[in-house]
Enzyme design. Structure first.
Site: not given
Length: 258
Positions: A128, A179
């Site tokens: 991610s 993230h």
């Protein structure tokens, strides 16, 4: 910019070899660890997952290896589908070497931030950080390099990034720092990565060997026979339809609908 118009998996792999290899690695490691549950898969998971205490003890490779590991089928499919959707344009624009730097560099930066800002018992895995790193590069284009991205693609990126950032804070078991720092590092590295690059359109074939096939006149001895054919759209996009279906199942499962 994000429309996939390749006619086969072979063509996709030839046009975007780095993206293809990354997706294949994701699938193979998931299959070894989760699907087949091989002993080596357990070894890879134990010594590959990002674990701050182990990194502090000198196991520095754990900053890199978590990028290729995933916590289940849906996690792997979601990240791989995102890579298939948003990676090809950047691979063509940046070239193979700089695309690898962008993908790994943003993810490694995020993992280093996790090491310094999270407690020693914190563990993580997944691509991610790299995916949000690609988002960061696209956002830099939208803000400062509008010559590299069309209006519709800019709007799509704005929506996807907005949803991604919102879901980062409301979904459980998400590495928020992974993230955010992946995204920010993508914006920071973008000026260097995008230097001397040209815009990309999926409608312009960069390799003539596929385009040459379109110009060839071929004789089909069975052309008069009636055949039951799968609709052209489904036949050409079957892989993406299957991947999208599993991604949708994963999203619904995480939301508790399924």
């Amino acid at each position: 910019m994000f429309i996939r118009n390749e006619r086969s998996i072979k063509e996709f792999m030839s046009l975007y070899p780095v993206v293809s290899v990354l997706v294949i690695i994701n699938i193979i490691l998931w299959a070894i660890n989760d699907l087949l549950q091989l002993q080596i898969g357990r070894f890879i998971e134990i010594y590959g997952i990002g674990f701050n205490a182990a990194i502090a003890d000198g196991q520095w490779w754990r900053i890199i290896t978590p990028i290729f590991l995933h916590g289940g089928l849906m996690h792997m499919l979601f990240n791989s589908f995102s890579l298939v959707l948003f990676g090809p344009a950047l691979e063509q624009m940046l070239g193979k070497f700089k695309f690898i730097l962008a993908y790994l560099g943003t993810a490694i930066t995020a993992n280093i931030a996790i090491f310094f800002l999270q407690p020693m018992n914190y563990a993580h895995l997944g691509a991610s950080g790299a995916i949000f790193g690609l988002f960061g590069i696209y956002v830099f284009m939208v803000m400062y390099r509008k010559d590299l991205i069309d209006q519709s693609s800019s709007q799509m990126i704005a929506v996807i990034v907005g949803i991604g950032l919102v879901m980062t804070f409301i979904r459980p078991n998400i590495s928020i720092l992974g993230h955010l720092f992946g995204f920010l590092s993508g914006i920071i590295y973008a000026p260097l990565l995008l230097r001397n690059v040209a815009s990309y359109s999926p409608w312009i074939r960069r390799r003539t060997k596929f385009a040459a096939d379109d110009d060839a006149v071929q004789f089909d001895p069975n052309r008069w026979r009636r055949k039951k054919r799968i609709p052209t759209f489904i036949r050409k996009n079957l892989l993406w339809i299957i991947i999208g279906f599993f991604v949708l199942l994963g999203i619904l499962g995480r939301m508790g609908i399924l």
